[in-house]
Motif scaffolding. Sequence first.
Motif, PDB file in Angstrom:
ATOM      1  N   LYS A 118       7.288  -7.010  16.869  1.00 51.71           N
ATOM      2  CA  LYS A 118       6.724  -7.547  15.618  1.00 51.71           C
ATOM      3  C   LYS A 118       7.847  -7.813  14.623  1.00 51.71           C
ATOM      4  CE  LYS A 118       2.309  -7.167  16.723  1.00 51.71           C
ATOM      5  NZ  LYS A 118       1.576  -8.377  17.096  1.00 51.71           N
ATOM      6  N   LYS A 119       7.725  -8.954  13.951  1.00 49.63           N
ATOM      7  CA  LYS A 119       8.810  -9.376  13.049  1.00 49.63           C
ATOM      8  C   LYS A 119       8.413  -9.317  11.578  1.00 49.63           C
ATOM      9  CE  LYS A 119      12.036 -11.135  15.916  1.00 49.63           C
ATOM     10  NZ  LYS A 119      11.748 -10.068  16.885  1.00 49.63           N
ATOM     11  N   ARG A 120       7.114  -9.515  11.336  1.00 48.91           N
ATOM     12  CA  ARG A 120       6.676  -9.599   9.940  1.00 48.91           C
ATOM     13  C   ARG A 120       5.386  -8.797   9.778  1.00 48.91           C
ATOM     14  NH1 ARG A 120       6.931 -15.397   7.364  1.00 48.91           N
ATOM     15  NH2 ARG A 120       9.124 -14.821   7.438  1.00 48.91           N
ATOM     16  N   ILE A 121       5.467  -7.730   8.991  1.00 50.00           N
ATOM     17  CA  ILE A 121       4.269  -6.890   8.887  1.00 50.00           C
ATOM     18  C   ILE A 121       3.800  -6.756   7.437  1.00 50.00           C
ATOM     19  CG2 ILE A 121       4.956  -5.571  10.949  1.00 50.00           C
ATOM     20  CD1 ILE A 121       5.472  -3.188   9.102  1.00 50.00           C
ATOM     21  N   VAL A 122       2.493  -6.645   7.314  1.00 54.77           N
ATOM     22  CA  VAL A 122       1.882  -6.376   6.012  1.00 54.77           C
ATOM     23  C   VAL A 122       1.277  -4.976   6.083  1.00 54.77           C
ATOM     24  CG1 VAL A 122       0.071  -7.067   4.380  1.00 54.77           C
ATOM     25  CG2 VAL A 122       1.359  -8.822   5.630  1.00 54.77           C
ATOM     26  N   VAL A 123       1.620  -4.131   5.126  1.00 54.24           N
ATOM     27  CA  VAL A 123       1.073  -2.776   5.081  1.00 54.24           C
ATOM     28  C   VAL A 123       0.219  -2.654   3.828  1.00 54.24           C
ATOM     29  CG1 VAL A 123       1.644  -0.316   4.876  1.00 54.24           C
ATOM     30  CG2 VAL A 123       3.048  -1.802   6.323  1.00 54.24           C
ATOM     31  N   LYS A 124      -1.017  -2.207   4.005  1.00 57.55           N
ATOM     32  CA  LYS A 124      -1.905  -2.054   2.848  1.00 57.55           C
ATOM     33  C   LYS A 124      -2.211  -0.575   2.656  1.00 57.55           C
ATOM     34  CE  LYS A 124      -6.101  -1.521   0.944  1.00 57.55           C
ATOM     35  NZ  LYS A 124      -7.174  -0.537   1.166  1.00 57.55           N
ATOM     36  N   VAL A 125      -1.976  -0.083   1.448  1.00 55.63           N
ATOM     37  CA  VAL A 125      -2.330   1.310   1.154  1.00 55.63           C
ATOM     38  C   VAL A 125      -3.393   1.355   0.055  1.00 55.63           C
ATOM     39  CG1 VAL A 125      -0.243   2.503   1.923  1.00 55.63           C
ATOM     40  CG2 VAL A 125      -0.287   1.484  -0.335  1.00 55.63           C
ATOM     41  N   GLY A 126      -4.337   2.247   0.257  1.00 59.06           N
ATOM     42  CA  GLY A 126      -5.446   2.381  -0.681  1.00 59.06           C
ATOM     43  C   GLY A 126      -5.169   3.437  -1.745  1.00 59.06           C
ATOM     44  N   THR A 127      -6.007   3.424  -2.760  1.00 55.81           N
ATOM     45  CA  THR A 127      -5.861   4.364  -3.876  1.00 55.81           C
ATOM     46  C   THR A 127      -5.861   5.811  -3.385  1.00 55.81           C
ATOM     47  OG1 THR A 127      -7.024   2.771  -5.251  1.00 55.81           O
ATOM     48  CG2 THR A 127      -6.827   4.995  -6.138  1.00 55.81           C
ATOM     49  N   SER A 128      -6.723   6.114  -2.406  1.00 59.72           N
ATOM     50  CA  SER A 128      -6.832   7.510  -1.959  1.00 59.72           C
ATOM     51  C   SER A 128      -5.553   7.966  -1.247  1.00 59.72           C
ATOM     52  CB  SER A 128      -8.034   7.669  -1.027  1.00 59.72           C
ATOM     53  OG  SER A 128      -7.856   6.852   0.105  1.00 59.72           O
ATOM     54  N   ARG A 159      16.048  -2.717   9.483  1.00 60.43           N
ATOM     55  CA  ARG A 159      16.043  -3.104  10.896  1.00 60.43           C
ATOM     56  C   ARG A 159      15.933  -4.612  11.073  1.00 60.43           C
ATOM     57  NH1 ARG A 159      11.289  -0.048  14.209  1.00 60.43           N
ATOM     58  NH2 ARG A 159      11.933   2.050  13.636  1.00 60.43           N
ATOM     59  N   GLY A 160      15.559  -5.292   9.977  1.00 60.49           N
ATOM     60  CA  GLY A 160      15.459  -6.749  10.058  1.00 60.49           C
ATOM     61  C   GLY A 160      14.034  -7.275  10.021  1.00 60.49           C
ATOM     62  N   LEU A 161      13.065  -6.361   9.888  1.00 61.23           N
ATOM     63  CA  LEU A 161      11.683  -6.839   9.797  1.00 61.23           C
ATOM     64  C   LEU A 161      11.398  -7.372   8.395  1.00 61.23           C
ATOM     65  CD1 LEU A 161      11.387  -4.729  12.271  1.00 61.23           C
ATOM     66  CD2 LEU A 161       9.005  -4.671  11.574  1.00 61.23           C
ATOM     67  N   ASP A 162      10.511  -8.341   8.302  1.00 60.44           N
ATOM     68  CA  ASP A 162       9.989  -8.757   6.996  1.00 60.44           C
ATOM     69  C   ASP A 162       8.819  -7.846   6.669  1.00 60.44           C
ATOM     70  OD1 ASP A 162      11.768 -10.844   6.775  1.00 60.44           O
ATOM     71  OD2 ASP A 162      10.412 -12.292   7.710  1.00 60.44           O
ATOM     72  N   VAL A 163       8.826  -7.299   5.465  1.00 56.41           N
ATOM     73  CA  VAL A 163       7.814  -6.315   5.094  1.00 56.41           C
ATOM     74  C   VAL A 163       7.134  -6.722   3.795  1.00 56.41           C
ATOM     75  CG1 VAL A 163       7.450  -3.904   4.445  1.00 56.41           C
ATOM     76  CG2 VAL A 163       9.175  -4.459   6.152  1.00 56.41           C
ATOM     77  N   ILE A 164       5.812  -6.685   3.795  1.00 52.35           N
ATOM     78  CA  ILE A 164       5.049  -6.932   2.560  1.00 52.35           C
ATOM     79  C   ILE A 164       4.153  -5.716   2.337  1.00 52.35           C
ATOM     80  CG2 ILE A 164       3.276  -8.369   1.472  1.00 52.35           C
ATOM     81  CD1 ILE A 164       4.282 -10.723   3.144  1.00 52.35           C
ATOM     82  N   LEU A 165       4.132  -5.222   1.123  1.00 52.30           N
ATOM     83  CA  LEU A 165       3.261  -4.088   0.799  1.00 52.30           C
ATOM     84  C   LEU A 165       2.117  -4.577  -0.090  1.00 52.30           C
ATOM     85  CD1 LEU A 165       2.639  -1.021   0.616  1.00 52.30           C
ATOM     86  CD2 LEU A 165       4.239  -0.909  -1.302  1.00 52.30           C
ATOM     87  N   VAL A 166       0.888  -4.290   0.316  1.00 52.52           N
ATOM     88  CA  VAL A 166      -0.264  -4.559  -0.553  1.00 52.52           C
ATOM     89  C   VAL A 166      -0.748  -3.209  -1.046  1.00 52.52           C
ATOM     90  CG1 VAL A 166      -2.616  -5.478  -0.693  1.00 52.52           C
ATOM     91  CG2 VAL A 166      -0.892  -6.666   0.682  1.00 52.52           C
ATOM     92  N   THR A 167      -0.707  -3.026  -2.341  1.00 52.52           N
ATOM     93  CA  THR A 167      -1.029  -1.706  -2.884  1.00 52.52           C
ATOM     94  C   THR A 167      -2.224  -1.753  -3.822  1.00 52.52           C
ATOM     95  OG1 THR A 167      -0.135   0.210  -4.077  1.00 52.52           O
ATOM     96  CG2 THR A 167       0.594  -1.943  -4.835  1.00 52.52           C
ATOM     97  N   SER A 168      -3.077  -0.761  -3.706  1.00 54.97           N
ATOM     98  CA  SER A 168      -4.145  -0.556  -4.688  1.00 54.97           C
ATOM     99  C   SER A 168      -3.634   0.469  -5.679  1.00 54.97           C
ATOM    100  CB  SER A 168      -5.402  -0.022  -3.998  1.00 54.97           C
ATOM    101  OG  SER A 168      -5.805  -0.895  -2.998  1.00 54.97           O
ATOM    102  N   GLY A 169      -4.527   0.959  -6.484  1.00 56.72           N
ATOM    103  CA  GLY A 169      -4.177   2.099  -7.325  1.00 56.72           C
ATOM    104  C   GLY A 169      -4.019   1.803  -8.798  1.00 56.72           C
ATOM    105  N   ALA A 170      -4.006   0.504  -9.184  1.00 57.26           N
ATOM    106  CA  ALA A 170      -3.753   0.210 -10.594  1.00 57.26           C
ATOM    107  C   ALA A 170      -4.798   0.854 -11.510  1.00 57.26           C
ATOM    108  CB  ALA A 170      -3.710  -1.298 -10.811  1.00 57.26           C
ATOM    109  N   ILE A 171      -6.060   0.663 -11.168  1.00 57.23           N
ATOM    110  CA  ILE A 171      -7.120   1.180 -12.047  1.00 57.23           C
ATOM    111  C   ILE A 171      -7.118   2.715 -12.025  1.00 57.23           C
ATOM    112  CG2 ILE A 171      -9.623   1.231 -12.467  1.00 57.23           C
ATOM    113  CD1 ILE A 171      -9.688  -1.633 -11.215  1.00 57.23           C
ATOM    114  N   GLY A 172      -6.994   3.267 -10.809  1.00 56.95           N
ATOM    115  CA  GLY A 172      -6.976   4.726 -10.673  1.00 56.95           C
ATOM    116  C   GLY A 172      -5.811   5.358 -11.423  1.00 56.95           C
TER     117      GLY A 172
END
Length: 267
Positions: free
Chosen positions: A14-24, A51-64
């Motif tokens: 895998k070369k490009r991953i999106v990681v999503k983390v929730g408020t909890s 390592r050379g992977l493209d990484v995008i983070l989708v984060t929740s938590g603003a309201i919390g």
Amino acid sequence: MQHVEYMRRHFKNKKRIVVKVGTSTLSYPNGRLNLQRIANLSYVLSALRSRGLDVILVTSGAIGVGAGRLGLLKKPTELAAKQALAAIGQAELIKIYRKFFEEYNQNVAQVLLTKDIVMEEERHRNARNTLLNLLKMGIIPIINENDTISTYEIEFGDNDTLSAVVATLAQADLLILMSDIDGLYSADPKQNPQAEIIRTVSGITPEIEALATGAGTSFGTGGMVTKLTAAKICFKEGIDTILTNGNDPSIIFRILDGEEIGTHFVA
Ligand code: GLU
């Protein structure tokens, strides 16, 4: 080392991953940020970037986090109040991410999106170009919904769906949804001790959908329905999705090694 599941052998490519983390995953029940976890997450994503992977983070938590910052015990229900809290919390959130990512020499960028990126072609194109350019520059985009201006008509409403749209926009090849549950179960594990985790899902059939919507099976706080919506969006685009527990972010290394962790929605 656990065995490498057949369907996941290619995960190491895998070369490009999106990681999503929730408020909890990001905060304690009192709304305060779980700094140790955010530090671990930043370390893991930085290591992947190195390592050379493209990484995008989708984060929740603003309201919390906004609510925690003001010492509110309950989230308000009124839209304008939630939007105000998001403005407070988002600033805090990005400050902390930036601090941790800087420890590992990584540059981050804040991207706040609304649903019009899927409704309007020009915005879609702009959002895609921005993301692709950030990745080309070696930056880790940190994305959330722009809650402060999102109203019912233009909101995604949940970051599971948003993360799948982002994975599509950025032409990612893996979406990892980190939640407070280990994966999709055959029944509600809180109610039924026989419930088993389903390791591989090859299509969102009515049976799979029933697991998410059936009475008493609203597992976790994020809810399984939006996880399946995300998996469906990714299915269509040929993007693999993993649903897993976010309490130990280093699990991402093992997922990329092909270990049978969480539920794999096979593209
Ligand atoms: N955008 C919301 C926030 O940052 C969270 C949405 C979700 O939890 O899915 O507070």
